[in-house]
Write an enzyme that holds these catalytic residues in place. Structure first.
Site, PDB file in Angstrom:
ATOM      1  N   ASP A  30       0.822  -1.204   0.000  1.00 50.61           N
ATOM      2  CA  ASP A  30       0.000   0.000   0.000  1.00 50.61           C
ATOM      3  C   ASP A  30       0.865   1.266   0.000  1.00 50.61           C
ATOM      4  O   ASP A  30       1.719   1.428  -0.870  1.00 50.61           O
ATOM      5  CB  ASP A  30      -0.962  -0.062   1.199  1.00 50.61           C
ATOM      6  CG  ASP A  30      -2.013   1.015   1.201  1.00 50.61           C
ATOM      7  OD1 ASP A  30      -2.981   0.905   0.424  1.00 50.61           O
ATOM      8  OD2 ASP A  30      -1.868   1.970   1.971  1.00 50.61           O
TER       9      ASP A  30
ATOM     10  N   HIS B 271      -7.629  -6.466  -0.036  1.00 46.43           N
ATOM     11  CA  HIS B 271      -6.474  -5.573  -0.071  1.00 46.43           C
ATOM     12  C   HIS B 271      -5.362  -6.003   0.879  1.00 46.43           C
ATOM     13  O   HIS B 271      -4.179  -5.927   0.549  1.00 46.43           O
ATOM     14  CB  HIS B 271      -6.926  -4.153   0.275  1.00 46.43           C
ATOM     15  CG  HIS B 271      -5.837  -3.146   0.346  1.00 46.43           C
ATOM     16  ND1 HIS B 271      -5.026  -2.834  -0.722  1.00 46.43           N
ATOM     17  CD2 HIS B 271      -5.413  -2.356   1.381  1.00 46.43           C
ATOM     18  CE1 HIS B 271      -4.159  -1.894  -0.370  1.00 46.43           C
ATOM     19  NE2 HIS B 271      -4.362  -1.600   0.900  1.00 46.43           N
TER      20      HIS B 271
ATOM     21  N   HIS C 179     -11.422   7.407   0.448  1.00 46.18           N
ATOM     22  CA  HIS C 179     -10.486   8.044   1.376  1.00 46.18           C
ATOM     23  C   HIS C 179      -9.412   8.848   0.645  1.00 46.18           C
ATOM     24  O   HIS C 179      -8.835   9.774   1.224  1.00 46.18           O
ATOM     25  CB  HIS C 179      -9.837   6.990   2.280  1.00 46.18           C
ATOM     26  CG  HIS C 179      -9.115   5.906   1.550  1.00 46.18           C
ATOM     27  ND1 HIS C 179      -9.765   4.904   0.851  1.00 46.18           N
ATOM     28  CD2 HIS C 179      -7.786   5.662   1.409  1.00 46.18           C
ATOM     29  CE1 HIS C 179      -8.870   4.096   0.318  1.00 46.18           C
ATOM     30  NE2 HIS C 179      -7.664   4.532   0.633  1.00 46.18           N
TER      31      HIS C 179
END
Length: 290
Positions: free
Chosen positions: A99, A265, A144
């Protein structure tokens, strides 16, 4: 968790970076993503430490790391981590990342190519490609990206009013189920989320990701780096919805190889055995090449 690791705080140019260190062998840096901390690597750090000197760090402002200015760009984050590794005596090292940690690792290769010997990226597309493909489908899943990047302190004030509620919703939206998170890891994420400085780092990170980081990546677009690169992603997530992740990253890393896992994820915590197996194949191949 991390019982065999030593905790350190290292002052770098404009931050104090928290990390845990363990094991012996070639240096290996692990970088987490949003909205987590170094704790995300708990499923297999002990295994990695059997063959490597493992450094598990919190990004600036995240977890127990402290930012001494308002620069949360990936350039600053990459500079922090290179300084951390240099402080520990490592001029070059391998990187495993997820990420936002992967975006930091990518910038590290661009700005400090001599420092990175190999790279593992998990469940991301290049930042430029995310913004270029941001349609209504992706915006609902990556809301987000826009919310945290809003100017002023509005996002921070809203999150700080209900930090645990926000954290659980953020994790659930990307994971599909919060049952994949170990209770002790979740407790660490909750502790971090209740720190207003961490929330400020989240917002600063995504604000930079919508501005200065885009400018930096546009300036470097077309630059390739011929180093070993492994890409892993979750088939239940959003990464491969608009494009082939391998093709997207091949524009930056021609040697990239990898595959999807049947997961969301947070593939490290959902499929730790499969991720570890892929990492071991990657790292063993590097050892054979010397």
């Amino acid at each position: 968790m991390f019982d065999r690791f030593e905790s350190i705080m290292v002052g770098v140019e404009t931050a104090t970076i928290h990390a845990k260190i363990g094991g012996e062998g070639a240096p290996l840096l692990l970088l987490h993503g949003y909205p987590q901390t170094h704790m995300m690597w708990h499923p297999f750090v002990d295994e990695l430490a059997k063959t490597h000197r493992v450094v598990v760090a919190d990004l600036r402002g995240y977890g127990d790391s402290i930012a001494h200015d308002a620069d949360f760009s990936f350039r600053a984050m990459a500079r922090d981590q290179v300084a951390l590794m240099n402080h520990l005596g490592f001029e070059s090292f391998h990187v495993i990342s997820h990420d936002r940690g992967s975006r930091t690792a990518h910038r590290m290769v661009l700005d400090h190519p001599e420092a990175v010997k190999s790279i593992v990226l998990m469940d991301i597309l290049p930042t430029l490609d995310v913004w270029r493909t941001m349609d209504d489908w992706l915006a609902k899943r990556y809301y987000h990206w826009m919310f945290l990047a809003q100017p002023g302190d509005m996002p921070q004030r809203l999150i700080n009013a209900e930090p645990i509620t926000f954290l659980h919703a953020a994790l659930l939206g990307l994971a599909g189920s919060n049952e994949i998170f170990h209770p002790r890891a979740m407790a660490a994420y909750e502790r971090a989320a209740q720190n207003p400085d961490v929330v400020a780092a989240w917002c600063g990170d995504y604000s930079a990701g919508a501005s200065i980081d885009l400018e930096s990546d546009r300036a470097d677009e077309g630059k390739t780096h011929d180093l070993p690169c492994l890409l892993l992603w979750g088939s239940k997530g959003a990464v491969d919805h608009h494009m082939d992740p391998l093709e997207a990253w091949r524009k930056w890393f021609p040697q990239v190889q990898g595959h999807e896992l049947e997961a969301g994820h947070f593939i490290v915590e959902e499929k730790p055995e499969e991720v570890l197996a892929a990492l071991q194949v990657h790292l063993n191949a590097l050892c054979l090449k010397g």
